[in-house]
Design a protein around this motif. Structure first.
Motif, PDB file in Angstrom:
ATOM      1  N   LEU A 353      -3.967  -3.100  18.255  1.00 31.48           N
ATOM      2  CA  LEU A 353      -4.959  -2.442  17.406  1.00 31.48           C
ATOM      3  C   LEU A 353      -4.475  -1.067  16.944  1.00 31.48           C
ATOM      4  O   LEU A 353      -4.680  -0.682  15.786  1.00 31.48           O
ATOM      5  N   MET A 354      -3.824  -0.315  17.846  1.00 31.93           N
ATOM      6  CA  MET A 354      -3.273   0.987  17.471  1.00 31.93           C
ATOM      7  C   MET A 354      -2.300   0.847  16.304  1.00 31.93           C
ATOM      8  O   MET A 354      -2.350   1.593  15.328  1.00 31.93           O
ATOM      9  N   THR A 355      -1.418  -0.127  16.412  1.00 21.79           N
ATOM     10  CA  THR A 355      -0.406  -0.316  15.381  1.00 21.79           C
ATOM     11  C   THR A 355      -1.016  -0.821  14.083  1.00 21.79           C
ATOM     12  O   THR A 355      -0.614  -0.420  12.994  1.00 21.79           O
ATOM     13  N   PHE A 356      -2.022  -1.697  14.204  1.00 16.12           N
ATOM     14  CA  PHE A 356      -2.673  -2.217  13.001  1.00 16.12           C
ATOM     15  C   PHE A 356      -3.335  -1.104  12.203  1.00 16.12           C
ATOM     16  O   PHE A 356      -3.155  -0.992  10.985  1.00 16.12           O
ATOM     17  N   PHE A 357      -4.117  -0.252  12.877  1.00 19.01           N
ATOM     18  CA  PHE A 357      -4.803   0.808  12.159  1.00 19.01           C
ATOM     19  C   PHE A 357      -3.838   1.889  11.670  1.00 19.01           C
ATOM     20  O   PHE A 357      -4.085   2.537  10.648  1.00 19.01           O
ATOM     21  N   LEU A 358      -2.734   2.069  12.391  1.00 18.32           N
ATOM     22  CA  LEU A 358      -1.709   2.983  11.913  1.00 18.32           C
ATOM     23  C   LEU A 358      -1.103   2.461  10.614  1.00 18.32           C
ATOM     24  O   LEU A 358      -0.950   3.201   9.638  1.00 18.32           O
ATOM     25  N   ALA A 359      -0.777   1.168  10.592  1.00 22.55           N
ATOM     26  CA  ALA A 359      -0.244   0.558   9.376  1.00 22.55           C
ATOM     27  C   ALA A 359      -1.280   0.557   8.256  1.00 22.55           C
ATOM     28  O   ALA A 359      -0.943   0.744   7.078  1.00 22.55           O
ATOM     29  N   LEU A 360      -2.562   0.348   8.609  1.00 19.03           N
ATOM     30  CA  LEU A 360      -3.627   0.392   7.613  1.00 19.03           C
ATOM     31  C   LEU A 360      -3.718   1.772   6.983  1.00 19.03           C
ATOM     32  O   LEU A 360      -3.855   1.907   5.753  1.00 19.03           O
ATOM     33  N   GLY A 361      -3.615   2.809   7.802  1.00 19.89           N
ATOM     34  CA  GLY A 361      -3.641   4.171   7.271  1.00 19.89           C
ATOM     35  C   GLY A 361      -2.475   4.449   6.345  1.00 19.89           C
ATOM     36  O   GLY A 361      -2.639   5.072   5.279  1.00 19.89           O
ATOM     37  N   LEU A 362      -1.277   3.987   6.725  1.00 22.01           N
ATOM     38  CA  LEU A 362      -0.103   4.182   5.877  1.00 22.01           C
ATOM     39  C   LEU A 362      -0.252   3.437   4.559  1.00 22.01           C
ATOM     40  O   LEU A 362       0.153   3.929   3.500  1.00 22.01           O
ATOM     41  N   SER A 363      -0.843   2.232   4.610  1.00 22.77           N
ATOM     42  CA  SER A 363      -1.055   1.458   3.386  1.00 22.77           C
ATOM     43  C   SER A 363      -2.055   2.152   2.466  1.00 22.77           C
ATOM     44  O   SER A 363      -1.870   2.192   1.248  1.00 22.77           O
ATOM     45  N   CYS A 364      -3.123   2.699   3.042  1.00 20.59           N
ATOM     46  CA  CYS A 364      -4.107   3.437   2.243  1.00 20.59           C
ATOM     47  C   CYS A 364      -3.461   4.663   1.606  1.00 20.59           C
ATOM     48  O   CYS A 364      -3.701   4.980   0.427  1.00 20.59           O
ATOM     49  N   GLY A 365      -2.621   5.356   2.386  1.00 20.70           N
ATOM     50  CA  GLY A 365      -1.925   6.516   1.844  1.00 20.70           C
ATOM     51  C   GLY A 365      -0.991   6.140   0.715  1.00 20.70           C
ATOM     52  O   GLY A 365      -0.894   6.852  -0.300  1.00 20.70           O
ATOM     53  N   ALA A 366      -0.285   4.997   0.863  1.00 22.47           N
ATOM     54  CA  ALA A 366       0.605   4.538  -0.198  1.00 22.47           C
ATOM     55  C   ALA A 366      -0.183   4.208  -1.461  1.00 22.47           C
ATOM     56  O   ALA A 366       0.250   4.506  -2.578  1.00 22.47           O
ATOM     57  N   SER A 367      -1.350   3.602  -1.303  1.00 26.32           N
ATOM     58  CA  SER A 367      -2.188   3.280  -2.465  1.00 26.32           C
ATOM     59  C   SER A 367      -2.681   4.543  -3.152  1.00 26.32           C
ATOM     60  O   SER A 367      -2.728   4.623  -4.387  1.00 26.32           O
ATOM     61  N   LEU A 368      -3.046   5.545  -2.361  1.00 27.68           N
ATOM     62  CA  LEU A 368      -3.547   6.789  -2.927  1.00 27.68           C
ATOM     63  C   LEU A 368      -2.459   7.608  -3.610  1.00 27.68           C
ATOM     64  O   LEU A 368      -2.763   8.546  -4.350  1.00 27.68           O
ATOM     65  N   SER A 369      -1.172   7.263  -3.364  1.00 28.39           N
ATOM     66  CA  SER A 369      -0.097   8.029  -3.984  1.00 28.39           C
ATOM     67  C   SER A 369      -0.152   7.965  -5.499  1.00 28.39           C
ATOM     68  O   SER A 369       0.222   8.912  -6.190  1.00 28.39           O
ATOM     69  N   PHE A 370      -0.643   6.824  -6.037  1.00 25.67           N
ATOM     70  CA  PHE A 370      -0.780   6.719  -7.494  1.00 25.67           C
ATOM     71  C   PHE A 370      -1.795   7.744  -8.000  1.00 25.67           C
ATOM     72  O   PHE A 370      -1.593   8.378  -9.044  1.00 25.67           O
ATOM     73  N   LEU A 371      -2.901   7.901  -7.265  1.00 23.06           N
ATOM     74  CA  LEU A 371      -3.928   8.868  -7.659  1.00 23.06           C
ATOM     75  C   LEU A 371      -3.415  10.282  -7.555  1.00 23.06           C
ATOM     76  O   LEU A 371      -3.614  11.101  -8.467  1.00 23.06           O
ATOM     77  N   PHE A 372      -2.738  10.596  -6.437  1.00 23.82           N
ATOM     78  CA  PHE A 372      -2.230  11.951  -6.269  1.00 23.82           C
ATOM     79  C   PHE A 372      -1.218  12.316  -7.341  1.00 23.82           C
ATOM     80  O   PHE A 372      -1.182  13.454  -7.830  1.00 23.82           O
ATOM     81  N   LYS A 373      -0.382  11.350  -7.722  1.00 18.76           N
ATOM     82  CA  LYS A 373       0.593  11.613  -8.786  1.00 18.76           C
ATOM     83  C   LYS A 373      -0.115  11.887 -10.108  1.00 18.76           C
ATOM     84  O   LYS A 373       0.273  12.768 -10.859  1.00 18.76           O
ATOM     85  N   ALA A 374      -1.184  11.123 -10.359  1.00 13.26           N
ATOM     86  CA  ALA A 374      -1.935  11.321 -11.604  1.00 13.26           C
ATOM     87  C   ALA A 374      -2.649  12.679 -11.627  1.00 13.26           C
ATOM     88  O   ALA A 374      -2.796  13.296 -12.686  1.00 13.26           O
ATOM     89  N   LEU A 375      -3.093  13.151 -10.472  1.00 11.50           N
ATOM     90  CA  LEU A 375      -3.792  14.436 -10.389  1.00 11.50           C
ATOM     91  C   LEU A 375      -2.885  15.616 -10.692  1.00 11.50           C
ATOM     92  O   LEU A 375      -3.349  16.675 -11.103  1.00 11.50           O
ATOM     93  N   LEU A 376      -1.570  15.441 -10.473  1.00 13.23           N
ATOM     94  CA  LEU A 376      -0.641  16.525 -10.751  1.00 13.23           C
ATOM     95  C   LEU A 376      -0.540  16.804 -12.249  1.00 13.23           C
ATOM     96  O   LEU A 376      -0.211  17.889 -12.660  1.00 13.23           O
TER      97      LEU A 376
END
Length: 376
Positions: A353-376
């Motif tokens: 479970l620790m590893t799953f939620f860690l990977a889930l967080g990294l995946s969410c962060g990767a998805s948000l990278s498109f938004l952060f790039k657009a905000l710049l």
């Protein structure tokens, strides 16, 4: 803690083997992401003879592919899926098959990456092949690391720390190799080919180390009496933040991050603070969200919306120091403390479970990278 009747780790061979295995698990991926400018040059239309591992000009056609964003997203989604899948694979696929199979698959994929240096290819197909390699490398890496942590869960905690230290050193090694490639003076094609062959040697060393474990009395003692498997560890992905000066990225974004991340991981060998019952630990983790706006307000070129509040590079370097050391320390700390929170027979589920939620967080962060790039 070592068992009272356990044999000695003669010449620390088992510790060295797990250190090299840790190095080998993340070495290919760190070599991959530190060579992002090479991939961008190929996607911008440069031939294999002129594409360099590092380039001083990253503006222009490569933005059409959003390479950094896609490579981050397509690395984390397979990591998330196969980290979860590995929780079930260990019941039906032998451990040796999972570990050796993953190592051999990663070796073949990176050999393909090296071979493509010599192949002239248009940007579209090259992008497709590269993204497929990203997916498969991270899929096999998730299975590999989950399986290795399953083995480490049966051994004294010192060996988990050695494995994590090896992973931290992988980033440093990749950054140094990139700097040496830049300073070597050889032609670009030879430089890129040698750069990508280097992690293949690291994977071969990892294979040799894993095959040697059954022949070491200390390893046989613990691995023959393992109670459970299934813990895992994360991959770390880094995207470029600043693109000024030829050596700024490799030194400040990659080398500096990986040195401090490795230092943070190693600190858990000396102390574990705060402890598992403290409310300070989740608070410290949440406070790391502050690094997102801090980095976005640094001097990042090609911005059109957000202002620059921290124009000097010293601000970025300071933020990177704190970001990297806190990342390494808190990741290692939580992975060490989590099994203490549950009963012994529940540690396998807790690790998964620790590893799953860690990977889930990294995946969410990767998805948000498109938004952060657009905000710049």
């Amino acid at each position: 803690m070592a068992r009272g009747d356990a044999p000695r780790d003669s010449y620390h061979l088992v510790g060295i083997s797990f250190f090299i295995l840790g190095l080998g698990t993340l070495l290919p991926w760190n070599f991959f992401i530190t060579a992002i400018p090479y991939f961008q040059a190929r996607l911008a239309g440069a031939s294999n003879g002129t594409a360099r591992i590092l380039s001083t000009n990253h503006t222009g056609p490569e933005d059409a592919f959003n390479f950094n964003n896609w490579v981050t997203l397509l690395s984390q989604l397979p990591l998330l899926l196969f980290t979860l899948l590995n929780s079930f694979l260990y019941q039906c696929v032998p451990e040796t098959v999972r570990i050796l199979g993953s190592l051999l698959a990663i070796l073949l994929l990176f050999a393909l990456t090296a071979a493509l240096v010599k192949v002239d290819m248009s940007p579209g197909p090259f992008f497709s092949i590269t993204m497929a390699s990203v997916c498969f490398i991270n899929s096999f890496s998730a299975v590999l690391q989950g399986s290795l942590f399953g083995q480490l869960g049966t051994m004294p905690s010192t060996y988990s720390t050695l494995f994590l230290s090896g992973q931290g050193l992988a980033g440093i090694f990749a950054a140094l190799a990139m700097l040496l490639s830049m300073a070597s003076g050889v032609d670009a094609e030879t430089s890129a080919l040698g750069y990508f062959i280097t992690p293949c040697v690291g994977i071969l060393m990892s294979i040799v180390c894993y095959l040697s474990l059954p022949h070491l009395k200390f390893a046989r003692y613990y691995l023959a009496n393992k109670p459970s498997q299934g813990q895992a560890q994360e991959l770390e992905t880094k995207a470029e933040l600043l693109q000024s000066g030829q050596f700024f990225n490799p030194i400040c974004c990659f080398l500096l991050f990986n040195i401090m991340d490795w230092l943070g991981r190693s600190l858990t060998s000396y102390f574990l603070w705060p402890d598992e019952d403290s409310r300070l630990l989740p608070l410290l983790v949440c406070l790391r969200f502050l690094f997102v706006p801090l980095f976005m307000l640094c001097h990042v070129p090609q911005r059109s919306r957000l202002p620059i509040l921290f124009p000097q590079d010293a601000y970025f370097i300071t933020f990177m120091l704190l970001f990297a050391v806190s990342n390494g320390y808190l990741v290692s700390l939580t992975m060490c403390l989590a099994p203490r929170q549950v009963l012994p027979h529940e540690r396998e589920v807790a690790g998964a479970l620790m590893t799953f939620f860690l990977a889930l967080g990294l995946s969410c962060g990767a998805s948000l990278s498109f938004l952060f790039k657009a905000l710049l």
